[in-house]
Design an enzyme around this catalytic site. Structure first.
Site, mmCIF file in Angstrom:
data_model
loop_
_atom_site.group_PDB
_atom_site.id
_atom_site.type_symbol
_atom_site.label_atom_id
_atom_site.label_comp_id
_atom_site.label_asym_id
_atom_site.label_seq_id
_atom_site.Cartn_x
_atom_site.Cartn_y
_atom_site.Cartn_z
ATOM 1 N N ASP A 278 -97.884 -55.798 -9.739
ATOM 2 C CA ASP A 278 -98.276 -55.188 -8.474
ATOM 3 C C ASP A 278 -98.939 -56.215 -7.555
ATOM 4 O O ASP A 278 -99.749 -57.038 -8.005
ATOM 5 C CB ASP A 278 -99.250 -54.038 -8.779
ATOM 6 C CG ASP A 278 -99.578 -53.196 -7.577
ATOM 7 O OD1 ASP A 278 -98.651 -52.630 -6.968
ATOM 8 O OD2 ASP A 278 -100.776 -53.086 -7.244
ATOM 9 N N GLU B 61 -93.667 -57.682 -7.259
ATOM 10 C CA GLU B 61 -93.590 -56.860 -6.050
ATOM 11 C C GLU B 61 -93.856 -57.761 -4.851
ATOM 12 O O GLU B 61 -94.926 -57.747 -4.260
ATOM 13 C CB GLU B 61 -94.606 -55.720 -6.096
ATOM 14 C CG GLU B 61 -94.474 -54.765 -4.910
ATOM 15 C CD GLU B 61 -95.757 -54.002 -4.594
ATOM 16 O OE1 GLU B 61 -95.680 -53.045 -3.806
ATOM 17 O OE2 GLU B 61 -96.819 -54.370 -5.111
#
Length: 539
Positions: free
Chosen positions: A205, A268
């Protein structure tokens, strides 16, 4: 990357399927999806012909940001089940030949994580420097002008210790200090815990935020700010893309590479292409697959998307694999962005471009954004910034997957209130109905994924744009050995008569998005219907 015998790794040829666990299948009647629910749907996942499932976070959490505020990286939140449930799901997926990828959130924890509870207990605590603490500004107030993605300053004052801590999302998500060797090692240990358990990799993330400017300097105003998203008011040159973060990613990659079985590290990387390619690493020693988000933000325009694909292909490091996405848990649904007809073309685009596609649960049905009334909004970003949520809130893309026409669409038992309301399209767009329709969106998705499995040109062939000289048409060749495939996509919503005779006289239609056309066609007079995509085998 190959396995040493010239064979490509699974993550270079297969399809990744993202599941938002809260919305996939409720097994215990609490209105929330869970791990046993996913296990119950393994037949469905296998029929999608996917290589891997990526699970959004299932770790223990206060759920202020629905799992992206982690309170314990090595346990499962009770909503989702237990570690034993996780092990059963992992074994079940592996038994079907499907890999499992976990969401890793290394940038921040929950404010309820034991590390942060220790850190905020006193300035002298050994874990004080595990997070980013600063004195107030000389005149009082936050240490600098940094902003939260979820609205307001990126700093919260702590009365106990008289300092501010940094959070670029909710105040309940304090940011870790990954410059501290002990913090990095603790995160690497988290990775080892799950790799030892058998997971096949991680999606990391917000990696571009992992390191912040050591001097905590103010960020400059953005002269191009549109006045809508408050976070866009500044140019985030001190909170993003700091050069030191690549050392962190290389350390994560080294851990993953230390395990057998082609484990994968995915980033990401929601950044422009020129920044994205840096995340492969100078020696291709960072992310195996940094996600390319550009298709999500692109206008539905054939010329612009062709240019985007060509730019990306041109700047990719040698032997690097592209990684395309069209939707996820933070973005509007494909069918709501482009319309249901164009969504079929977009799905063919995603599954026929070179590289690894990642698909978001429900897009295989053509699900549209849900309608979430104000009193049902759960998304903290939307709750904190109502002006933005009037345009889109992330809950709209997180509604429960509809399985059939029974009460609650088979997602949860009758009489149970699902955690988010079902999308209004569920009576027409559900798995059972579409599985019985040979021309449904689900049928198209399965046909496309079968073609990727059967045709090397689609799974790992080269890419080359084809100029059809027709406005609103994007065409390209995929080639592997003697196999040549031509993909032709209408973006304009109009019919075309194309001449691609320079490629060959004729071709065979392998698949059309309408699933009605088959047989041989004359490439010198190729008729492309409105909102149609074709996959053609060139003879």
């Amino acid at each position: 990357m190959t396995d040493g015998n010239g064979t490509l790794a699974w993550w270079q040829t297969g399809i990744i399927y993202q599941i938002y666990p809260l919305s996939f299948q409720d097994s215990d009647g609490d209105g929330r999806g869970d791990l046993p629910g996913i296990l119950h749907r393994l037949d469905y996942l296998a029929d999608l012909n996917i290589a891997a499932v990526w699970l959004s976070p299932v770790f223990a959490s206060p759920m202020r940001d629905f799992g992206y505020d982690v309170a314990d990286y090595t346990s499962i939140h009770p909503w989702f089940g237990t570690l034993s449930d996780f092990d059963r799901l992992l074994a079940g997926l592996h038994g079907r030949g499907i890999k499992l990828i976990l969401d890793l959130v290394p940038n921040h924890t929950s404010d309820q994580h034991p590390w942060f509870l220790e850190s905020r207990s006193s300035r002298d605590n050994p874990r004080r420097d595990w997070y980013l603490w600063r004195d107030p500004a000389p005149g009082g107030g936050p240490p600098n002008n940094w902003l939260s993605f979820f609205g307001g300053p990126a700093w919260t004052y702590d009365e106990t210790t008289g300092q501010y801590y940094l959070h670029q999302f909710t105040p309940e998500q304090p940011e870790l200090n990954l410059r501290h060797p002990a913090v990095l090692e603790a995160m690497l240990e988290v990775m080892r815990f799950w790799l030892d358990r058998g997971v096949d990799g991680f999606r990391v993330d917000v990696p571009w935020l992992l390191i912040k400017d050591a001097g905590f300097r103010d960020e400059p105003e953005n002269p191009a700010w549109d006045g809508i998203d408050p976070h866009g008011r500044l140019l985030h040159i001190h909170t993003a893309h700091q050069p030191e973060l690549h050392r962190i990613i290389r350390a994560m990659r080294a851990v993953v590479d230390g395990y057998p079985g082609e484990r994968v590290l995915i980033g990401e990387t929601n950044v422009p292409e020129e920044e994205l390619v840096k995340y492969y690493g100078a020696a291709r020693d960072e992310f195996h697959l940094p996600f390319n988000f550009r298709l999500i933000y692109a206008p539905w325009d054939a010329r612009k998307i062709r240019q985007m694909v060509e730019t990306y292909e041109a700047i990719l490091p040698q032997r690097a694999s592209p990684a395309w996405v069209l939707g996820n848990h933070d973005q509007p649904r494909i069918a709501s962005r482009f319309g249901p007809d164009a969504a079929r073309v977009a799905t063919m685009l995603l599954l026929t471009l070179r590289g690894t596609p990642t698909c978001y649960y429900g897009d295989e049905l053509g699900m549209e954004n849900g309608v979430i009334q104000r009193d049902r909004i759960r998304d903290p970003q939307a709750l904190n910034q109502p002006g933005i949520s009037g345009v889109f809130n992330r809950d709209e893309a997180r509604t429960p997957l509809p399985w059939d026409t029974s009460p609650n669409a088979g997602f949860a038992p009758e009489g149970v209130d699902p955690w988010l309301p079902l999308g209004e399209d569920w009576p027409m767009r559900n798995v059972a109905r579409q599985a019985a329709d040979p021309r449904s969106m689900l049928a198209l998705f399965r046909a496309l994924t079968r073609l990727r499995q059967c045709h090397p040109a689609l799974s790992h062939g080269s890419y080359e744009s084809v100029d059809t000289k027709a406005d609103g048409v994007f065409a390209y060749k995929r080639t592997a050995g003697a196999e040549r495939l031509l993909i032709v996509l209408d973006f304009a919503g109009s019919e075309h008569l194309l001449d691609s005779g320079e490629l060959a006289d004729g071709a065979e239609i392998l698949l059309s998005t309408g699933m009605r056309r088959t047989g041989r066609v004359d490439l010198r007079r190729l008729r492309l219907l409105s909102n149609e995509g074709l996959i053609l085998k060139i003879s």
